[in-house]
Design an enzyme around this catalytic site. Structure first.
Site, PDB file in Angstrom:
ATOM      1  N   SER A 255     -12.199 111.162  51.237  1.00  0.00           N
ATOM      2  CA  SER A 255     -11.099 112.045  51.037  1.00  0.00           C
ATOM      3  C   SER A 255      -9.565 111.328  51.021  1.00  0.00           C
ATOM      4  CB  SER A 255     -11.129 112.969  52.215  1.00  0.00           C
ATOM      5  OG  SER A 255      -9.801 113.546  52.303  1.00  0.00           O
ATOM      6  N   LYS A 256      -8.719 111.788  50.069  1.00  0.00           N
ATOM      7  CA  LYS A 256      -7.565 111.318  50.027  1.00  0.00           C
ATOM      8  C   LYS A 256      -6.508 111.931  50.858  1.00  0.00           C
ATOM      9  CE  LYS A 256      -6.695 107.709  46.697  1.00  0.00           C
ATOM     10  NZ  LYS A 256      -7.146 107.777  45.456  1.00  0.00           N
ATOM     11  N   ARG A 257      -6.966 113.015  51.600  1.00  0.00           N
ATOM     12  CA  ARG A 257      -5.957 113.839  52.241  1.00  0.00           C
ATOM     13  C   ARG A 257      -5.560 112.822  53.164  1.00  0.00           C
ATOM     14  NH1 ARG A 257      -8.666 117.997  55.245  1.00  0.00           N
ATOM     15  NH2 ARG A 257     -10.707 116.715  54.245  1.00  0.00           N
TER      16      ARG A 257
END
Ligand code: GLU
Length: 484
Positions: A255-257
């Site tokens: 996840s790039k969050r």
């Protein structure tokens, strides 16, 4: 090429705080440079003004510094091939795109965003590959000049050659091929006059004499465009190395969050830079044997691109925790002491109440039990304050009606000791048990509960000798009162 001629760069876009994927790219570049005696360069790719985030450049620089990845050339430190911030190099890109237009490798496109949108929808309907339809490639020189004089906005596009196979070799993936049919006529200069990533990246890599382009796999599909640009300029093509994707344990893309993967967050959570760097180094690289614990100096010595694998690297937090435990364990006492004091201040425990000798004995007792510095107060709060409550599960299991009687006898025995050592406490406990005619365990468990409020921890007699006789007796009395 001599190994010392190696020049590599980390080229982040300041669109947010540095995330672990970015740290991995930076680290692999850094390690490769140090391993070969070459140079590690930081370049800020900030030509996408819409995605620019205030404070991101400062965060990138300070995070690299925190991790120990000092760069040889880049913003702040400067260097022979600067400026190292793309927004300060706009005239360079302008000149280069003129050269491409001149040679026919690029062309101006006056299509409006609306026309492009209609074209895209049309292609979608016909299930065609979304690609610019080259309307503006067919403009006559007269049409082009009249558009320019009329002040029509335009972009500049790469003219991708027809029917060719674009080949390049990648250290990690071997030979890679793309058919030019699959490559769009990429925009090189946007209508705001800013270059796109592709143009700026190639122009800078050439002028900054980058020998190896080491970056994440997500850039692999951009590479054929870059190869075409190098060819169009007549420049040497650098060596490419595309690092494997980072995956969650369920094999989905990491996840790039930001909140989940920002280096800042790991730092905040108390991870040591040594552990994070070690962990990130193993995301796609291994030394070829079973070793897993490395200092940065060891990594500099061992790293090679040949040992980087292609398959996705799983990001496993348990492994990171284990490495943090290992690196914390290796730290000299004096360093752990300084970190512990800093932590105590952070959690508002008055440091001056404890002398160094006291804190060092806490460290010795807890060394094998802490993963983070914060564990000293979270796992063993009883070294910093008397227990305010007693673990109900332990009370139920370990506190018997007769425990109070035993502990009172023990407290009396302890009170008679002068300057007791750990062994003296133990002997006193044995004497008490014997005179009461009970087992040691009948006293040991309620005693641990009284002094710590918990059912487990380091050696009980170590705890007693650390907190001292008076405090031990006081805690026994409180527990007896409290638990009856
Ligand atoms: N600016 C790109 C990024 O944000 C650089 C990719 C590359 O290294 O070429 O990752």
């Amino acid at each position: 090429m001599n190994p010392g001629d190696v020049r590599v760069r980390f080229a982040p876009s300041p669109t947010g705080f540095l995330h672990v994927g970015g740290l991995r790219t930076a680290l692999f570049n850094y390690l490769f440079a140090r391993n070969s005696g070459g140079k590690f360069i930081l370049r800020i790719e900030d030509t996408d003004r819409a995605r620019f985030v205030e404070g991101a450049v400062e965060n990138l620089i300070s995070t690299l510094k925190w991790a120990g990845l000092e760069y040889d050339e880049g913003p702040v430190v400067g260097g022979e091939y600067g400026p190292y911030i793309q927004s300060e190099r706009l005239d360079i890109y302008g000149k280069h795109v003129e050269m491409l237009i001149e040679s026919g490798a690029a062309y101006r496109c006056f299509c409006t965003p609306e026309r492009l949108e209609t074209m895209r929808k049309e292609q979608e309907k016909k299930k065609l590959q979304p690609k610019y339809d080259r309307t503006c490639l067919r403009l006559s020189p007269e049409e082009i000049s009249s558009n320019i004089s009329a002040g029509k906005p335009f972009v500049v596009r790469l003219r991708v050659p027809d029917d060719t196979v674009i080949k390049f070799s990648d250290v990690i993936r071997g030979e890679v091929e793309f058919s030019s049919e699959r490559v769009d006529d990429q925009v090189l200069i946007k209508s705001d006059g800013y270059p796109t990533y592709h143009l700026a990246n190639v122009v800078d890599d050439h002028h900054m004499r980058i020998t190896h382009v080491i970056r994440g796999e997500e850039w692999l599909s951009s590479t054929p465009k870059h190869v075409l640009l190098y060819r169009a300029f007549g420049w040497d093509i650098p060596t490419f190395a595309h690092l494997p994707l980072l995956l969650n344990p369920d094999k989905s893309k990491l996840s790039k969050r930001q909140g989940d993967v920002a280096v800042e967050d790991y730092k905040e959570k108390g991870y040591l830079k040594e552990a994070l760097v070690n962990f990130v180094a193993l995301l796609g690289w291994n030394p070829g044997d079973e070793r897993e614990i490395f200092s940065i100096a060891e990594l500099e010595k061992e790293f090679s691109l040949e040992k980087v694998n292609k398959s996705g690297a799983v990001f496993n937090v348990e492994k990171l925790n284990w490495l943090n435990f290992q690196h914390l364990r290796k730290k000299p006492d004096a360093m752990v002491l300084a970190m512990l004091k800093e932590h105590l201040m952070k959690v508002s425990i008055e440091v001056s109440r404890f002398n160094d000798q006291y804190l060092l004995s806490v460290i010795a007792a807890m060394r094998e039990r802490v993963t983070f510095v914060k564990d000293f107060t979270e796992k063993s709060p009883y070294f910093f304050a008397a227990p305010k409550s007693y673990d109900p599960g332990v009370v139920q299991k370990r506190w018997k009606p007769e425990s109070a009687v035993y502990l009172k006898a023990l407290a009396a025995e302890f009170s008679g000791l002068s300057d007791p050592t750990k062994n003296d406490y133990e002997a006193a406990l044995h004497r008490t048990a014997e005179s009461l005619g009970v087992g040691n365990g009948d006293i040991i468990h309620p005693l641990r509960l009284s002094v710590s409020g918990m059912g487990e921890g380091p050696g009980l007699f170590d705890i007693l000798s650390i907190i001292g006789k008076e405090e031990t007796v006081r805690r026994i009395e409180s527990a007896v009162n409290e638990l009856k």
